[in-house]
Write a protein that holds these residues in place. Structure first.
Motif, mmCIF file in Angstrom:
data_model
loop_
_atom_site.group_PDB
_atom_site.id
_atom_site.type_symbol
_atom_site.label_atom_id
_atom_site.label_comp_id
_atom_site.label_asym_id
_atom_site.label_seq_id
_atom_site.Cartn_x
_atom_site.Cartn_y
_atom_site.Cartn_z
ATOM 1 N N GLU A 149 -56.321 22.574 -13.429
ATOM 2 C CA GLU A 149 -57.623 21.893 -13.495
ATOM 3 C C GLU A 149 -58.616 22.615 -12.586
ATOM 4 O OE1 GLU A 149 -58.239 19.034 -15.265
ATOM 5 O OE2 GLU A 149 -56.165 19.031 -16.014
ATOM 6 N N ARG A 150 -59.888 22.518 -12.955
ATOM 7 C CA ARG A 150 -60.911 23.025 -12.046
ATOM 8 C C ARG A 150 -61.029 22.076 -10.859
ATOM 9 N NH1 ARG A 150 -65.651 26.205 -14.114
ATOM 10 N NH2 ARG A 150 -64.777 27.266 -15.903
ATOM 11 N N ALA A 151 -61.011 22.655 -9.648
ATOM 12 C CA ALA A 151 -60.999 21.819 -8.433
ATOM 13 C C ALA A 151 -62.185 20.858 -8.390
ATOM 14 C CB ALA A 151 -60.991 22.702 -7.192
ATOM 15 N N GLY A 152 -63.355 21.342 -8.866
ATOM 16 C CA GLY A 152 -64.567 20.540 -8.772
ATOM 17 C C GLY A 152 -64.554 19.275 -9.616
ATOM 18 N N THR A 153 -63.633 19.198 -10.581
ATOM 19 C CA THR A 153 -63.603 18.023 -11.455
ATOM 20 C C THR A 153 -62.734 16.897 -10.890
ATOM 21 O OG1 THR A 153 -61.672 18.792 -12.691
ATOM 22 C CG2 THR A 153 -63.824 19.521 -13.502
ATOM 23 N N LEU A 154 -62.025 17.170 -9.789
ATOM 24 C CA LEU A 154 -61.071 16.177 -9.269
ATOM 25 C C LEU A 154 -61.739 15.189 -8.324
ATOM 26 C CD1 LEU A 154 -58.170 18.631 -8.393
ATOM 27 C CD2 LEU A 154 -58.408 17.221 -10.448
ATOM 28 N N PRO A 155 -61.162 13.979 -8.218
ATOM 29 C CA PRO A 155 -61.683 13.011 -7.237
ATOM 30 C C PRO A 155 -61.629 13.594 -5.822
ATOM 31 C CG PRO A 155 -59.958 12.008 -8.595
ATOM 32 C CD PRO A 155 -59.994 13.461 -8.939
ATOM 33 N N TYR A 156 -62.509 13.082 -4.989
ATOM 34 C CA TYR A 156 -62.654 13.587 -3.630
ATOM 35 C C TYR A 156 -61.333 13.610 -2.856
ATOM 36 C CZ TYR A 156 -65.103 14.281 0.806
ATOM 37 O OH TYR A 156 -65.556 14.780 1.992
ATOM 38 N N GLY A 157 -60.588 12.521 -2.959
ATOM 39 C CA GLY A 157 -59.332 12.417 -2.201
ATOM 40 C C GLY A 157 -58.309 13.447 -2.660
ATOM 41 N N THR A 158 -58.306 13.751 -3.956
ATOM 42 C CA THR A 158 -57.381 14.750 -4.481
ATOM 43 C C THR A 158 -57.795 16.142 -3.999
ATOM 44 O OG1 THR A 158 -57.216 13.339 -6.430
ATOM 45 C CG2 THR A 158 -56.222 15.517 -6.595
ATOM 46 N N GLN A 159 -59.089 16.372 -3.947
ATOM 47 C CA GLN A 159 -59.569 17.660 -3.428
ATOM 48 C C GLN A 159 -59.135 17.855 -1.978
ATOM 49 O OE1 GLN A 159 -63.581 18.947 -4.295
ATOM 50 N NE2 GLN A 159 -63.751 17.573 -6.035
ATOM 51 N N ARG A 160 -59.160 16.770 -1.222
ATOM 52 C CA ARG A 160 -58.711 16.860 0.179
ATOM 53 C C ARG A 160 -57.251 17.313 0.241
ATOM 54 N NH1 ARG A 160 -60.846 14.001 4.212
ATOM 55 N NH2 ARG A 160 -62.731 14.914 3.383
ATOM 56 N N LEU A 161 -56.430 16.787 -0.680
ATOM 57 C CA LEU A 161 -55.019 17.187 -0.713
ATOM 58 C C LEU A 161 -54.878 18.667 -1.071
ATOM 59 C CD1 LEU A 161 -53.393 14.104 -2.504
ATOM 60 C CD2 LEU A 161 -53.285 14.683 -0.078
ATOM 61 N N VAL A 162 -55.737 19.130 -1.972
ATOM 62 C CA VAL A 162 -55.700 20.551 -2.361
ATOM 63 C C VAL A 162 -56.046 21.416 -1.150
ATOM 64 C CG1 VAL A 162 -56.738 22.340 -3.825
ATOM 65 C CG2 VAL A 162 -56.272 20.060 -4.780
ATOM 66 N N GLU A 163 -57.013 20.945 -0.376
ATOM 67 C CA GLU A 163 -57.393 21.678 0.835
ATOM 68 C C GLU A 163 -56.223 21.783 1.806
ATOM 69 O OE1 GLU A 163 -61.123 22.091 3.590
ATOM 70 O OE2 GLU A 163 -60.595 20.023 3.171
ATOM 71 N N MET A 181 -59.129 11.858 7.084
ATOM 72 C CA MET A 181 -59.320 10.601 6.349
ATOM 73 C C MET A 181 -60.782 10.332 5.982
ATOM 74 S SD MET A 181 -56.314 9.524 6.068
ATOM 75 C CE MET A 181 -54.843 10.271 6.743
ATOM 76 N N ALA A 182 -61.681 11.128 6.540
ATOM 77 C CA ALA A 182 -63.107 10.846 6.328
ATOM 78 C C ALA A 182 -63.462 10.847 4.844
ATOM 79 C CB ALA A 182 -63.954 11.874 7.072
ATOM 80 N N GLY A 183 -64.135 9.811 4.400
ATOM 81 C CA GLY A 183 -64.632 9.753 3.029
ATOM 82 C C GLY A 183 -63.609 9.335 1.989
ATOM 83 N N LEU A 184 -62.368 9.053 2.410
ATOM 84 C CA LEU A 184 -61.354 8.658 1.430
ATOM 85 C C LEU A 184 -61.343 7.138 1.264
ATOM 86 C CD1 LEU A 184 -58.274 10.902 2.325
ATOM 87 C CD2 LEU A 184 -60.321 11.453 1.002
ATOM 88 N N VAL A 209 -57.999 15.793 14.438
ATOM 89 C CA VAL A 209 -59.050 14.994 15.030
ATOM 90 C C VAL A 209 -59.338 13.900 14.032
ATOM 91 C CG1 VAL A 209 -61.511 14.992 15.545
ATOM 92 C CG2 VAL A 209 -60.102 16.869 16.318
ATOM 93 N N GLU A 210 -59.402 12.654 14.501
ATOM 94 C CA GLU A 210 -59.610 11.579 13.532
ATOM 95 C C GLU A 210 -60.341 10.411 14.174
ATOM 96 O OE1 GLU A 210 -58.742 11.403 9.990
ATOM 97 O OE2 GLU A 210 -60.191 9.851 10.475
ATOM 98 N N HIS A 211 -61.236 9.841 13.436
ATOM 99 C CA HIS A 211 -61.976 8.693 13.941
ATOM 100 C C HIS A 211 -61.253 7.388 13.581
ATOM 101 C CE1 HIS A 211 -65.569 6.938 15.648
ATOM 102 N NE2 HIS A 211 -65.498 6.020 14.713
ATOM 103 N N ASP A 212 -60.602 7.390 12.438
ATOM 104 C CA ASP A 212 -59.938 6.198 11.906
ATOM 105 C C ASP A 212 -58.665 5.882 12.709
ATOM 106 O OD1 ASP A 212 -58.586 4.302 10.482
ATOM 107 O OD2 ASP A 212 -58.527 5.411 8.601
ATOM 108 N N MET A 213 -58.778 4.897 13.603
ATOM 109 C CA MET A 213 -57.695 4.535 14.527
ATOM 110 C C MET A 213 -56.421 4.106 13.813
ATOM 111 S SD MET A 213 -57.741 4.105 17.952
ATOM 112 C CE MET A 213 -58.075 2.752 19.046
#
Ligand SMILES: Nc1ncnc2c1ncn2[C@@H]1O[C@H](COP(=O)(O)OP(=O)(O)O)[C@@H](O)[C@H]1O
Ligand SMILES: [Mg+2]
Length: 256
Positions: A149-163, A181-184, A209-213
């Motif tokens: 799949e083209r990376a740009g077509t995937l949901p944001y959270g899935t793109q994070r996993l690809v990263e 976790m930001a934005g998920l 580094v994470e803000h989400d405790m």
């Protein structure tokens, strides 16, 4: 001598009169998952950027695998086995998921994500090997079905996993994650937590580094807490959760 994979010693950064990070020391052992948390403005990003070579410290040192890495650039660190993700997604949206993961090899071998963008050619055999390893990395993360799949077509959270797959594909000794976790949404966060825990089982070492405790409490082995540029606490999640200074720092933030 300590057997720490990463040793941060009295690391400091000032921007003009602002002491963004002051005398922060801690270590990350092989196989550990260490989190840096703290309220907004605590110095998390500055600390992270110094460790990953994006900005030079004004004091202190960072050692990685026993050697001082102060002043090394991110691509040099990648070649030494330290990779990172970014707070904002850095995928090539027109490339496939598999190709995006393969970029992780280019970054490690040739240095620099930008040269990778021009698809520096690897030898044919290397290319095939890289492809196979990238695919198996996607399998481990549960994304093999999306390889073409083209990376740009995937949901944001899935793109994070690809990263994260891209950061992991070259089997680095240390992976740095900037606010993973930001934005998920909650479901995506849970999926990411599962992936990170599975990767730790496989022997990966993380500093994030994470803000989400809540997430941090669920997955970190050890937590370093910053406030106003200083380390105010360090310990296991249970200790940190009831540490008076930590509670005060976070309550102060909520009151703002
Ligand atoms: N490039 C910069 N120039 C001047 N001040 C900065 C810069 N980057 C960060 N700061 C300051 O340093 C402090 C820590 O910022 P930062 O590391 O971004 O904290 P966090 O990521 O924990 O929110 C803040 O007071 C911020 O305003
Ligand atoms: Mg930040």
């Amino acid at each position: 001598m300590s057997a720490m994979l990463l040793e941060v010693e009295r690391l400091s950064k000032s921007f003009g009169g602002v002491q963004a990070v002051q005398d922060v020391s801690f270590g990350v052992a092989k196989g550990e998952m260490v989190a840096v948390i703290g309220p907004n403005g605590a110095g998390k990003t500055t600390l992270f950027n110094m460790i990953s070579g994006v900005i030079p410290p004004t004091g202190g040192s960072v050692r990685f695998q026993g050697g001082v890495i102060n002043g090394k650039k991110p691509h040099e660190l990648a070649m030494l086995g330290m990779t990172r993700t970014f707070q904002n997604l850095q995928l090539f949206s027109d490339m496939t998921v598999l190709e995006n993961v393969m970029v992780g090899f280019h970054t490690r071998l040739t240095g620099g994500i930008f040269s990778a963008g021009f698809r520096l050619p690897l030898a044919r055999r290397e290319e095939k090997q890289a492809q196979e390893q990238a695919f198996s990395c996607l399998e481990q993360i549960g994304l093999a079905h999306l390889a073409w799949e083209r990376a740009g077509t995937l949901p944001y959270g899935t793109q994070r996993l690809v990263e994260i797959a891209r950061a992991a594909v070259s089997r680095p000794s240390l992976i740095l994650l900037d606010e993973p976790m930001a934005g998920l949404n909650p479901q995506e966060s849970k999926q990411l937590v599962d992936v990170l825990l599975a990767m730790r089982e496989q022997g990966f070492t993380f500093l994030f580094v994470e803000h989400d405790m809540e997430t941090v409490m669920a997955i970190a082995d050890r937590i370093v807490v910053l406030d106003y540029g200083k380390k105010i606490a360090e310990g296991a999640p249970e200790e940190i959760a009831r540490h008076p200074d930590v509670i005060k720092a976070y309550l102060g933030e909520e009151a703002v």
